[in-house]
Design a protein around this motif. Structure first.
Motif, PDB file in Angstrom:
ATOM      1  N   ALA A 130     -20.652  -0.123  11.310  1.00  0.00           N
ATOM      2  CA  ALA A 130     -20.042  -0.443  10.165  1.00  0.00           C
ATOM      3  C   ALA A 130     -18.566   0.399  10.381  1.00  0.00           C
ATOM      4  CB  ALA A 130     -20.792  -0.062   9.156  1.00  0.00           C
ATOM      5  N   TYR A 131     -18.764   1.670  10.808  1.00  0.00           N
ATOM      6  CA  TYR A 131     -17.551   2.461  10.725  1.00  0.00           C
ATOM      7  C   TYR A 131     -16.611   1.692  11.905  1.00  0.00           C
ATOM      8  CZ  TYR A 131     -14.472   6.203  11.921  1.00  0.00           C
ATOM      9  OH  TYR A 131     -13.241   6.956  12.099  1.00  0.00           O
ATOM     10  N   LYS A 132     -16.951   1.296  12.962  1.00  0.00           N
ATOM     11  CA  LYS A 132     -16.194   0.620  13.915  1.00  0.00           C
ATOM     12  C   LYS A 132     -15.573  -0.614  13.276  1.00  0.00           C
ATOM     13  CE  LYS A 132     -15.378   1.839  17.672  1.00  0.00           C
ATOM     14  NZ  LYS A 132     -14.255   2.827  17.841  1.00  0.00           N
ATOM     15  N   LYS A 133     -16.360  -1.710  12.681  1.00  0.00           N
ATOM     16  CA  LYS A 133     -15.533  -2.825  12.413  1.00  0.00           C
ATOM     17  C   LYS A 133     -14.775  -2.483  11.120  1.00  0.00           C
ATOM     18  CE  LYS A 133     -17.651  -5.698  14.768  1.00  0.00           C
ATOM     19  NZ  LYS A 133     -17.429  -5.254  15.959  1.00  0.00           N
ATOM     20  N   GLY A 134     -15.028  -1.530  10.372  1.00  0.00           N
ATOM     21  CA  GLY A 134     -13.957  -1.004   9.517  1.00  0.00           C
ATOM     22  C   GLY A 134     -12.594  -0.690   9.929  1.00  0.00           C
ATOM     23  N   GLU A 135     -12.906  -0.007  11.114  1.00  0.00           N
ATOM     24  CA  GLU A 135     -11.803   0.531  12.212  1.00  0.00           C
ATOM     25  C   GLU A 135     -10.699  -0.698  12.306  1.00  0.00           C
ATOM     26  OE1 GLU A 135     -12.544   2.763  15.547  1.00  0.00           O
ATOM     27  OE2 GLU A 135     -11.589   4.588  14.341  1.00  0.00           O
ATOM     28  N   VAL A 136     -11.735  -1.832  12.780  1.00  0.00           N
ATOM     29  CA  VAL A 136     -10.589  -2.865  13.251  1.00  0.00           C
ATOM     30  C   VAL A 136     -10.019  -3.604  12.095  1.00  0.00           C
ATOM     31  CG1 VAL A 136     -11.247  -5.314  13.939  1.00  0.00           C
ATOM     32  CG2 VAL A 136     -12.598  -3.549  15.080  1.00  0.00           C
ATOM     33  N   ASP A 150      -9.021  -1.937   9.475  1.00  0.00           N
ATOM     34  CA  ASP A 150      -7.829  -0.976   9.204  1.00  0.00           C
ATOM     35  C   ASP A 150      -6.519  -1.126  10.188  1.00  0.00           C
ATOM     36  OD1 ASP A 150      -9.354   0.215   7.255  1.00  0.00           O
ATOM     37  OD2 ASP A 150     -10.113   1.769   8.050  1.00  0.00           O
ATOM     38  N   ASN A 151      -7.072  -1.402  11.503  1.00  0.00           N
ATOM     39  CA  ASN A 151      -6.025  -1.504  12.625  1.00  0.00           C
ATOM     40  C   ASN A 151      -5.237  -2.917  12.325  1.00  0.00           C
ATOM     41  OD1 ASN A 151      -6.421   1.118  13.692  1.00  0.00           O
ATOM     42  ND2 ASN A 151      -8.077   0.312  15.121  1.00  0.00           N
ATOM     43  N   TYR A 152      -5.918  -3.942  11.996  1.00  0.00           N
ATOM     44  CA  TYR A 152      -5.476  -5.221  11.738  1.00  0.00           C
ATOM     45  C   TYR A 152      -4.489  -5.356  10.540  1.00  0.00           C
ATOM     46  CZ  TYR A 152      -5.244 -10.103  10.697  1.00  0.00           C
ATOM     47  OH  TYR A 152      -4.899 -11.525  10.669  1.00  0.00           O
ATOM     48  N   TYR A 153      -4.505  -4.445   9.465  1.00  0.00           N
ATOM     49  CA  TYR A 153      -3.704  -4.265   8.395  1.00  0.00           C
ATOM     50  C   TYR A 153      -2.398  -3.519   9.067  1.00  0.00           C
ATOM     51  CZ  TYR A 153      -6.414  -5.843   4.529  1.00  0.00           C
ATOM     52  OH  TYR A 153      -7.051  -6.689   3.512  1.00  0.00           O
ATOM     53  N   ALA A 154      -2.669  -2.303   9.721  1.00  0.00           N
ATOM     54  CA  ALA A 154      -1.767  -1.450  10.063  1.00  0.00           C
ATOM     55  C   ALA A 154      -0.636  -2.307  11.102  1.00  0.00           C
ATOM     56  CB  ALA A 154      -2.141  -0.326  10.940  1.00  0.00           C
ATOM     57  N   ASN A 155      -1.254  -3.182  12.057  1.00  0.00           N
ATOM     58  CA  ASN A 155      -0.749  -3.952  12.920  1.00  0.00           C
ATOM     59  C   ASN A 155       0.382  -5.244  12.313  1.00  0.00           C
ATOM     60  OD1 ASN A 155      -0.939  -3.002  15.572  1.00  0.00           O
ATOM     61  ND2 ASN A 155      -3.237  -3.900  15.452  1.00  0.00           N
ATOM     62  N   LYS A 156      -0.240  -5.461  11.144  1.00  0.00           N
ATOM     63  CA  LYS A 156       0.493  -6.518  10.305  1.00  0.00           C
ATOM     64  C   LYS A 156       1.605  -5.779   9.611  1.00  0.00           C
ATOM     65  CE  LYS A 156      -1.788 -10.463  11.042  1.00  0.00           C
ATOM     66  NZ  LYS A 156      -1.718 -11.863  10.898  1.00  0.00           N
ATOM     67  N   GLY A 157       2.007  -4.387   9.678  1.00  0.00           N
ATOM     68  CA  GLY A 157       2.688  -3.508   8.899  1.00  0.00           C
ATOM     69  C   GLY A 157       2.400  -3.491   7.539  1.00  0.00           C
ATOM     70  N   MET A 158       1.155  -3.625   7.124  1.00  0.00           N
ATOM     71  CA  MET A 158       0.701  -3.430   5.680  1.00  0.00           C
ATOM     72  C   MET A 158       0.130  -2.025   5.675  1.00  0.00           C
ATOM     73  SD  MET A 158      -0.871  -6.921   4.484  1.00  0.00           S
ATOM     74  CE  MET A 158      -1.791  -7.497   6.104  1.00  0.00           C
ATOM     75  N   PRO A 159       0.183  -1.351   4.414  1.00  0.00           N
ATOM     76  CA  PRO A 159      -0.668  -0.163   4.381  1.00  0.00           C
ATOM     77  C   PRO A 159      -1.904  -0.088   4.928  1.00  0.00           C
ATOM     78  CG  PRO A 159       0.386  -0.638   2.225  1.00  0.00           C
ATOM     79  CD  PRO A 159       0.392  -2.082   3.267  1.00  0.00           C
ATOM     80  N   LYS A 160      -2.416   0.974   5.724  1.00  0.00           N
ATOM     81  CA  LYS A 160      -3.399   1.084   6.434  1.00  0.00           C
ATOM     82  C   LYS A 160      -4.746   1.475   5.329  1.00  0.00           C
ATOM     83  CE  LYS A 160      -5.788   2.668  10.683  1.00  0.00           C
ATOM     84  NZ  LYS A 160      -5.523   3.439  11.771  1.00  0.00           N
TER      85      LYS A 160
END
Ligand SMILES: [Zn+2]
Length: 147
Positions: free
Chosen positions: A94-100, A102-112
């Motif tokens: 669950a933690y790792k998938k949440g991280e994925v 979060d990183n997806y948002y960050a990569n799209k330039g959105m707030p993490k």
């Protein structure tokens, strides 16, 4: 460029992430299907959790294929590891998938967002079904092209 899967910084033009090996350029096209969250929860309850296992496997693979690392742990393997570890792997999952996410948002330039921590805490309190609902909500948004 940042890796979609782990968030590590990589040289522009690199084919694979130096940290986790995820492909950086040619992301495979994956036809992500929206799933009705309320129905998934109801099916999980009436099948005494069996549908939730299927849901877990499907979401794992959909996250890997659409917003994460396609080479990441397959859903069936993740399920077996969760059963063998009496649920401990499921908390890590669950933690790792949440991280994925979060990183997806960050990569799209959105707030993490803080999905990793939220999913982890929910699973620690035995609310993994809520984690699945939240993760499915992110997948639905990805399917709609909203994120
Ligand atoms: Zn990576």
């Amino acid at each position: 460029m940042k890796c979609f899967s782990c968030g590590a910084d990589n040289q522009d033009g690199a084919a694979n992430c130096q940290a986790c090996g995820a492909p950086l350029n040619q992301r495979p096209q994956f036809n992500l299907q929206k799933r009705d969250i309320a129905k998934a929860i109801i099916f999980s309850i009436i099948t005494l959790g069996i549908y939730a296992l299927y849901w877990f496997v499907k979401m794992n693979d959909e996250v890997n294929q659409s917003i994460g690392n396609p080479n990441d742990t397959p859903g069936v393997t993740a399920l077996i590891l969760t059963i063998v570890t009496c649920g401990i792997y499921g908390i890590y999952w669950a933690y790792k998938k949440g991280e994925v996410v979060d990183n997806y948002y960050a990569n799209k330039g959105m707030p993490k967002p803080n999905n990793a921590v939220i999913y982890l805490v929910l699973c620690l309190f035995g609310l993994s079904i809520v984690t699945y609902a939240l993760l499915q909500n992110e997948l639905n948004k990805a399917a709609e092209g909203a994120i």
